[in-house]
Design an enzyme around this catalytic site. Structure first.
Site, short mmCIF file in Angstrom:
data_model
loop_
_atom_site.label_atom_id
_atom_site.label_comp_id
_atom_site.label_asym_id
_atom_site.label_seq_id
_atom_site.Cartn_x
_atom_site.Cartn_y
_atom_site.Cartn_z
N GLU A 258 -9.52 4.12 1.19
CA GLU A 258 -8.48 3.08 1.10
C GLU A 258 -8.46 2.40 2.45
OE1 GLU A 258 -7.05 2.16 -1.46
OE2 GLU A 258 -7.39 3.83 -2.82
N CYS A 297 -0.86 -1.79 4.60
CA CYS A 297 -2.20 -2.18 4.14
C CYS A 297 -2.11 -3.26 3.08
CB CYS A 297 -2.92 -0.96 3.59
SG CYS A 297 -1.96 -0.12 2.32
P1 NAP Z 1 -7.75 4.39 11.71
O1 NAP Z 1 -7.76 4.20 13.16
O2 NAP Z 1 -8.94 3.99 10.96
O3 NAP Z 1 -7.41 5.92 11.47
C1 NAP Z 1 -7.25 6.43 10.19
C2 NAP Z 1 -7.35 7.93 10.24
O4 NAP Z 1 -8.68 8.31 10.56
C3 NAP Z 1 -6.47 8.59 11.28
O5 NAP Z 1 -5.94 9.78 10.74
C4 NAP Z 1 -7.44 8.90 12.40
O6 NAP Z 1 -7.02 9.97 13.17
C5 NAP Z 1 -8.65 9.27 11.58
N1 NAP Z 1 -9.89 9.24 12.32
C6 NAP Z 1 -10.31 8.32 13.20
N2 NAP Z 1 -11.53 8.64 13.65
C7 NAP Z 1 -11.88 9.80 13.05
C8 NAP Z 1 -13.01 10.65 13.11
N3 NAP Z 1 -14.04 10.37 13.86
N4 NAP Z 1 -13.01 11.77 12.35
C9 NAP Z 1 -11.98 12.08 11.57
N5 NAP Z 1 -10.88 11.31 11.48
C10 NAP Z 1 -10.83 10.19 12.20
O7 NAP Z 1 -6.53 3.65 11.03
P2 NAP Z 1 -5.01 3.65 11.52
O8 NAP Z 1 -4.97 2.87 12.77
O9 NAP Z 1 -4.41 4.99 11.49
O10 NAP Z 1 -4.33 2.85 10.34
C11 NAP Z 1 -4.32 1.47 10.25
C12 NAP Z 1 -5.35 0.95 9.31
O11 NAP Z 1 -5.25 1.64 8.06
C13 NAP Z 1 -5.18 -0.50 8.99
O12 NAP Z 1 -6.41 -1.11 9.09
C14 NAP Z 1 -4.66 -0.50 7.55
O13 NAP Z 1 -4.98 -1.66 6.82
C15 NAP Z 1 -5.27 0.71 6.98
N6 NAP Z 1 -4.46 1.25 5.89
C16 NAP Z 1 -4.94 1.21 4.61
C17 NAP Z 1 -4.18 1.71 3.58
C18 NAP Z 1 -4.66 1.69 2.15
O14 NAP Z 1 -4.05 2.33 1.33
N7 NAP Z 1 -5.71 0.99 1.83
C19 NAP Z 1 -2.92 2.27 3.83
C20 NAP Z 1 -2.47 2.29 5.13
C21 NAP Z 1 -3.24 1.78 6.15
P3 NAP Z 1 -6.43 9.76 14.67
O15 NAP Z 1 -5.18 9.01 14.52
O16 NAP Z 1 -6.22 11.14 15.14
O17 NAP Z 1 -7.47 9.00 15.42
#
Ligand code: NAP
Length: 679
Positions: A258, A297
């Site tokens: 997602e 999102c």
């Molecule tokens: P993100 O930076 O991509 O992180 C998402 C998750 O991935 C976090 O739990 C992060 O953990 C983890 N992660 C990052 N690098 C990783 C790795 N190498 N190995 C394992 N896990 C890893 O996104 P975010 O900043 O939290 O959220 C914002 C984004 O999410 C926006 O772009 C938004 O559009 C999207 N979003 C989409 C939806 C949907 O349903 N489609 C819903 C909500 C948000 P850490 O925080 O510990 O780095």
């Protein structure tokens, strides 16, 4: 101020952070409030615990038992939600935002609990679709079944919804019968940690069903097996990195993604200023831009309006956005709180600048805006920012760059095809909304844009009173989208549960399929019992238990009497010549409803007993006409049983009507509610 040590829950015990843990700051004050992460976390032990303890315990339960567990968990979380509200303000969220995250998450769990009871069997195998006839005589048939994957679901969540984000994945996972390891985004993991604590304190879940990683996952993903699932929510960039890991690809490990998307909202050509739709559009856009400070999102990023109404839309949006008070999320007057962190603020400002290369900022100056009751510099505050892109066909950034904050771009369209083309320029989104009162506009958009969007949200004067909002994913409806949005789906009722199960095609005899699926398949063994099935209590009735009735002749008098009594004097029952002219009938025929009534007269046992009510008929088909002089007889077989509450359950009976030549006349499924005990 004490700094919270955000713990992980691994293999049955709470584990604190270590020296390499990350600091987490309050979104409002900028102070360090928590630390999370432990590089020495024993991820192998966690996987082992889920595989060997949590999974088998969940699999041993039926869907109904798991659904009851979800309901109990949701009730328990509901009783403790004030604790979650209190801690969530530090993420920058307002009380209104909490309703989406915390109450929304609990509500999602309730919906899955209810769907599990109503739409899934009280069994361990879920049947997907109908029995397929694979042979001429029906001795070899097919059926698709779903059974839980025998691994663990690793849920990686985004920071914006620390509670909903976890529960919307956890509910379908547990209902499927799979354990979960939840890894929230570090920025808001202290809220998720509390929600997990509350759930574990309740002792409702079996050991190993739920574990938590606060901080990094270490090398967990490289240790997964083909029975495990990764369900990821976050940015497209992280998704790409994780899903393309060779270990996941080599083992075909399911990866649900997602991602972010550049969601659009179209103001219909019919919805100019002065219409209720125009006002609704302004309201939806304002709300979507500012709820959760735009960190959703599904938030509207691109506002697509008829060329002639763009100026009016900008002016009205400016007035509406100017009323949004920004500040301390705890204050009741605050409409928009802070972004989750100052890093997030910097990222949003930088992306807004990129969008600004192609669009003019027409509202919101990040260098000059008012913040009430909080320190504007220390907290991660930004104003809502509206951009106007006059030439969206030539632009790229406005369709590609997601500023994950209160940022949106308005752009003009010339005609509806143009509006659709612009909406699709996002290359796949979670949701697009269309505000229109014109069914033709809606149909054209559905056809032209459906393939690019996971959800299309139509709203107008008729639905606005009860509509749920452009940005709200609902547990009943699928959430996800093609392309840029990740190419996956979540939620959507039982569909969402099936992501955690394997669909298997089963082929065999009717008896074999009956034994596997817990649903009697025509052609399988019939069981006869000395007592009439209507006299037998719910739990005594066996699948395949069958009653064969004696025949009953049909006379012309019966047909005429029924016609006169009910008023159904349709010509096929009354006029022989007219009936013959009809390609379906040999002459005057009996009413189908007359046959059903006679069938009931043949199979019921009239005395007060365990059958409490007839609640419906499914899949009724009339196969062969019945004329005066013919006779019918009935076969009634117990097909399926589903407990409904503490007193009674539903019995689905397979019913066939055959004539004097044993030709099938009608077939249907009869539903009755049957008591567990007759007083
Ligand atoms: P993100 O930076 O991509 O992180 C998402 C998750 O991935 C976090 O739990 C992060 O953990 C983890 N992660 C990052 N690098 C990783 C790795 N190498 N190995 C394992 N896990 C890893 O996104 P975010 O900043 O939290 O959220 C914002 C984004 O999410 C926006 O772009 C938004 O559009 C999207 N979003 C989409 C939806 C949907 O349903 N489609 C819903 C909500 C948000 P850490 O925080 O510990 O780095």
């Amino acid at each position: 101020m004490t700094v919270q040590d955000v713990k992980s829950f691994a293999a049955g015990r709470w584990v604190g952070s270590d020296a390499g843990a990350r600091d987490i700051r309050s979104a409002v004050t900028g102070e360090v409030i928590a630390r999370a992460g432990n590089a020495a976390l024993d991820v192998e032990a966690m996987l082992d615990h889920a595989h060997k303890t949590g999974g088998p315990a969940l699999c041993a339960l039926t869907f109904h038992q798991r659904a009851k567990m979800l309901k109990a968990l949701a009730l328990h979380l509901g009783q403790h939600k004030q604790r979650l509200y209190d801690i969530s303000f530090a993420t920058g969220a307002t009380q209104r935002d909490h309703l989406i995250d915390i109450d929304g998450g609990i509500g999602t769990m309730f919906v899955f609990a209810s769907k599990g009871r109503r739409e899934m069997p009280d069994a361990q195998v879920y049947l997907d679709g109908e029995v397929e006839q694979l042979s001429r005589n029906g001795t070899f048939v097919g059926q698709h079944i779903c059974t839980p994957l025998q691994g663990v679901a690793v849920h990686i969540n985004a920071f914006n919804f620390p509670v909903w984000g976890m529960l919307e994945k956890l509910a379908p996972t547990l209902l499927a019968g799979m354990p979960a390891i939840v890894k929230p985004a570090t920025a808001s993991c202290y809220v998720t940690e509390l929600a997990v604590r509350i759930m574990l304190e309740s002792r409702i879940l079996p050991d190993g069903a739920l574990q938590l990683v606060s901080g990094g996952l270490g090398d967990m993903l490289d240790r997964l097996t083909n029975q495990d699932v990764v369900s990821f929510t976050g940015s497209a960039e992280t998704a790409l990195k994780l899903r393309s890991a060779p270990h996941l690809l080599r083992n075909s490990i399911r990866f649900v993604a997602e991602q972010d998307s550049l969601n659009a909202s179209i103001l219909g050509p019919d919805a100019g200023p002065g219409t209720p739709e125009f006002d609704l559009f302004i309201k939806e856009v304002t709300r979507e831009m500012t709820t959760k400070a735009g960190q959703k999102c599904t938030a509207i990023r691109r506002i697509i309006a008829p060329e002639k109404h763009v100026t009016a839309a900008i002016e009205t949006l400016r007035a509406s956005l100017a009323k949004v008070t920004i500040g301390d999320p705890k204050a009741e007057t605050t409409r928009m709180g802070a972004l989750v962190s100052t890093e997030q603020r910097d990222d949003v400002l930088q992306k807004a600048q990129t969008i600004g290369q192609e669009a003019e900022r027409v509202f919101g100056d990040p260098a000059r805006f008012e913040v009430h009751g909080a320190d504007a510099e220390a907290g991660a505050f930004v104003p809502p920012m509206l951009f106007h892109c006059a030439n969206p066909d030539a632009a790229r950034h406005v369709h590609e760059v997601e500023a994950f904050g209160p940022v949106a771009t308005i752009m003009p369209y010339t005609d509806l095809d143009h509006a659709i083309a612009l909406a699709n320029k996002g290359q796949g989104s979670l949701v697009a909304s269309i505000i229109t009162h014109d069914g033709d506009v809606a149909r054209q958009v559905a056809l032209g844009a459906g393939a690019y969007h996971g959800r299309l949200y139509f709203n107008n004067r008729d639905s606005m009173g009860e509509s749920t909002g452009h940005g709200s994913p609902l547990p009943h409806m699928v959430h996800g989208g093609p392309g840029r949005a990740g190419g996956s789906e979540e939620l959507g009722g039982v569909r969402g549960v099936l992501h955690y199960m394997q669909r298997t095609a089963i082929q065999g005899s009717p008896d074999i399929l009956t034994a596997i699926g817990g649903k009697w398949v025509p052609g399988a063994q019939e069981i006869t019992h000395a007592d009439h099935p209507f006299t037998r209590e719910f739990h005594d009735l066996q699948l395949g238990e069958t009653l064969h009735t004696k025949p009953r002749g049909i006379t012309l008098d019966d047909i005429e009497h029924f016609a006169e009594f009910t008023g159904d004097t349709f010509y096929a029952h009354m006029d022989d010549a007219a009936a013959r002219r009809n390609p379906f009938f040999p002459g005057r025929v009996a009413h189908g409803y007359l046959l059903l009534s006679f069938a009931a007269g043949l199979f019921v046992q009239p005395d007060e007993g365990p059958v409490l009510a007839n609640t419906g008929l499914d899949n009724l088909r009339f196969m062969k006409p019945v004329e005066a002089g013919d006779s019918i007889k009935v076969r009634l077989t117990v097909k399926h049983k589903t407990p409904r509450n503490d007193e009674y359950g539903e019995v689905r009976w397979h019913v066939t009507l055959t004539n004097q030549n044993d030709d099938l006349v009608a077939e249907y499924e009869l539903l009755t509610m049957n008591a567990y005990q007759v007083p």
